[in-house]
Design a protein around this motif. Structure first.
Motif, PDB file in Angstrom:
ATOM      1  N   VAL A 169     -16.460   3.776   3.831  1.00  0.00           N
ATOM      2  CA  VAL A 169     -15.513   4.568   3.050  1.00  0.00           C
ATOM      3  C   VAL A 169     -14.192   4.641   3.793  1.00  0.00           C
ATOM      4  O   VAL A 169     -14.155   4.871   5.008  1.00  0.00           O
ATOM      5  N   ALA A 170     -13.112   4.430   3.060  1.00  0.00           N
ATOM      6  CA  ALA A 170     -11.762   4.531   3.616  1.00  0.00           C
ATOM      7  C   ALA A 170     -10.917   5.342   2.642  1.00  0.00           C
ATOM      8  O   ALA A 170     -11.291   5.536   1.482  1.00  0.00           O
ATOM      9  N   ALA A 171      -9.780   5.814   3.144  1.00  0.00           N
ATOM     10  CA  ALA A 171      -8.892   6.622   2.302  1.00  0.00           C
ATOM     11  C   ALA A 171      -7.446   6.414   2.718  1.00  0.00           C
ATOM     12  O   ALA A 171      -7.167   6.102   3.883  1.00  0.00           O
ATOM     13  N   GLY A 172      -6.551   6.599   1.760  1.00  0.00           N
ATOM     14  CA  GLY A 172      -5.132   6.438   2.044  1.00  0.00           C
ATOM     15  C   GLY A 172      -4.283   6.938   0.893  1.00  0.00           C
ATOM     16  O   GLY A 172      -4.779   7.555  -0.053  1.00  0.00           O
ATOM     17  N   PHE A 173      -2.995   6.655   1.005  1.00  0.00           N
ATOM     18  CA  PHE A 173      -2.034   7.064  -0.022  1.00  0.00           C
ATOM     19  C   PHE A 173      -1.274   5.864  -0.540  1.00  0.00           C
ATOM     20  O   PHE A 173      -0.892   4.989   0.240  1.00  0.00           O
ATOM     21  N   VAL A 174      -1.043   5.837  -1.851  1.00  0.00           N
ATOM     22  CA  VAL A 174      -0.080   4.913  -2.434  1.00  0.00           C
ATOM     23  C   VAL A 174       1.232   5.696  -2.421  1.00  0.00           C
ATOM     24  O   VAL A 174       1.435   6.605  -3.224  1.00  0.00           O
ATOM     25  N   ILE A 175       2.082   5.368  -1.449  1.00  0.00           N
ATOM     26  CA  ILE A 175       3.310   6.130  -1.227  1.00  0.00           C
ATOM     27  C   ILE A 175       4.470   5.439  -1.944  1.00  0.00           C
ATOM     28  O   ILE A 175       4.668   4.235  -1.811  1.00  0.00           O
ATOM     29  N   PHE A 176       5.217   6.255  -2.686  1.00  0.00           N
ATOM     30  CA  PHE A 176       6.406   5.731  -3.351  1.00  0.00           C
ATOM     31  C   PHE A 176       7.606   6.606  -2.995  1.00  0.00           C
ATOM     32  O   PHE A 176       7.465   7.733  -2.527  1.00  0.00           O
ATOM     33  N   ARG A 177       8.783   6.034  -3.198  1.00  0.00           N
ATOM     34  CA  ARG A 177      10.027   6.796  -3.046  1.00  0.00           C
ATOM     35  C   ARG A 177      10.938   6.412  -4.197  1.00  0.00           C
ATOM     36  O   ARG A 177      10.784   5.356  -4.811  1.00  0.00           O
ATOM     37  N   ARG A 178      11.883   7.302  -4.480  1.00  0.00           N
ATOM     38  CA  ARG A 178      12.847   7.013  -5.553  1.00  0.00           C
ATOM     39  C   ARG A 178      14.192   7.645  -5.234  1.00  0.00           C
ATOM     40  O   ARG A 178      14.814   8.261  -6.082  1.00  0.00           O
ATOM     41  N   PHE A 179      14.645   7.463  -4.015  1.00  0.00           N
ATOM     42  CA  PHE A 179      15.905   8.049  -3.565  1.00  0.00           C
ATOM     43  C   PHE A 179      17.109   7.419  -4.243  1.00  0.00           C
ATOM     44  O   PHE A 179      18.147   8.040  -4.370  1.00  0.00           O
ATOM     45  N   THR A 180      16.988   6.169  -4.659  1.00  0.00           N
ATOM     46  CA  THR A 180      18.114   5.482  -5.297  1.00  0.00           C
ATOM     47  C   THR A 180      17.939   5.391  -6.806  1.00  0.00           C
ATOM     48  O   THR A 180      18.689   4.687  -7.471  1.00  0.00           O
ATOM     49  N   GLY A 181      16.930   6.069  -7.329  1.00  0.00           N
ATOM     50  CA  GLY A 181      16.656   6.010  -8.757  1.00  0.00           C
ATOM     51  C   GLY A 181      15.650   4.948  -9.123  1.00  0.00           C
ATOM     52  O   GLY A 181      15.148   4.909 -10.237  1.00  0.00           O
ATOM     53  N   VAL A 182      15.333   4.058  -8.177  1.00  0.00           N
ATOM     54  CA  VAL A 182      14.349   3.009  -8.391  1.00  0.00           C
ATOM     55  C   VAL A 182      13.050   3.431  -7.710  1.00  0.00           C
ATOM     56  O   VAL A 182      13.076   3.916  -6.582  1.00  0.00           O
ATOM     57  N   ILE A 183      11.935   3.248  -8.384  1.00  0.00           N
ATOM     58  CA  ILE A 183      10.628   3.549  -7.783  1.00  0.00           C
ATOM     59  C   ILE A 183      10.247   2.389  -6.877  1.00  0.00           C
ATOM     60  O   ILE A 183      10.175   1.240  -7.318  1.00  0.00           O
ATOM     61  N   GLU A 184      10.040   2.703  -5.586  1.00  0.00           N
ATOM     62  CA  GLU A 184       9.644   1.689  -4.606  1.00  0.00           C
ATOM     63  C   GLU A 184       8.354   2.121  -3.929  1.00  0.00           C
ATOM     64  O   GLU A 184       8.198   3.290  -3.576  1.00  0.00           O
ATOM     65  N   PHE A 185       7.459   1.168  -3.723  1.00  0.00           N
ATOM     66  CA  PHE A 185       6.178   1.418  -3.082  1.00  0.00           C
ATOM     67  C   PHE A 185       6.183   0.881  -1.658  1.00  0.00           C
ATOM     68  O   PHE A 185       6.743  -0.180  -1.389  1.00  0.00           O
ATOM     69  N   LEU A 186       5.510   1.607  -0.765  1.00  0.00           N
ATOM     70  CA  LEU A 186       5.380   1.170   0.625  1.00  0.00           C
ATOM     71  C   LEU A 186       4.138   0.308   0.779  1.00  0.00           C
ATOM     72  O   LEU A 186       3.033   0.741   0.446  1.00  0.00           O
ATOM     73  N   LEU A 187       4.328  -0.903   1.290  1.00  0.00           N
ATOM     74  CA  LEU A 187       3.212  -1.763   1.660  1.00  0.00           C
ATOM     75  C   LEU A 187       3.358  -2.146   3.125  1.00  0.00           C
ATOM     76  O   LEU A 187       4.462  -2.400   3.604  1.00  0.00           O
TER      77      LEU A 187
END
Length: 142
Positions: free
Chosen positions: A4-22
């Motif tokens: 079992v593992a766990a984590g977050f799908v982290i996104f940001r939208r500081f510029t109005g665009v949704i971006e995901f961290l990989l």
């Protein structure tokens, strides 16, 4: 026995665009994945997600907001053994924090859902990223 593992799908939208961290692993096939890791004995899945995100990306709890009701489960085999990974959707809220990689990763990128989907090697990860993007735009669009 299922790992079992766990984590977050982290996104940001500081510029109005949704971006995901990989993050790109520094081992194996150097695949791209959100921050995640195995749960330790006595640790909840959510505690593991926070710990692994701190270890792998350098983010603390105060840097992002977790949508605890947005939990996703991936099930797959690794080297012939079953693995379950729990991901929660999380938004980076601290504009000033930078990613600090552990030795488990060699690179990171903030990407649009399309760019992230192109880098994600596995179909279930592509589906997860698209599900998260839809959830953000339908439920959490500012």
């Amino acid at each position: 026995m299922t790992k079992v593992a766990a984590g977050f799908v982290i996104f940001r939208r500081f510029t109005g665009v949704i971006e995901f961290l990989l993050l790109q692993t520094s081992y194996g096939e150097h695949h791209w994945t959100p921050p995640k890791g195995h749960t330790d004995p006595g640790e909840t899945d959510l505690e593991a997600a926070y710990r692994e995100t701190k270890e792998e990306a350098g983010f603390t709890k105060s840097d992002f907001k977790v949508f605890e009701n947005e939990k996703f489960t991936l099930n797959y085999d690794v080297k012939g053994k079953p693995k379950t990974v729990y991901y929660w959707l999380a938004e980076l809220t601290n504009k000033n924090v930078t990613v600090t990689l552990s030795n488990e990763h060699q690179d990171f990128k903030w990407l649009s859902v399309q760019e992230a989907s192109n880098l994600a090697k596995y179909e279930d990860m592509v589906n997860l990223l698209n599900k998260c993007h839809t959830t953000i735009t339908e439920k959490y669009n500012k």
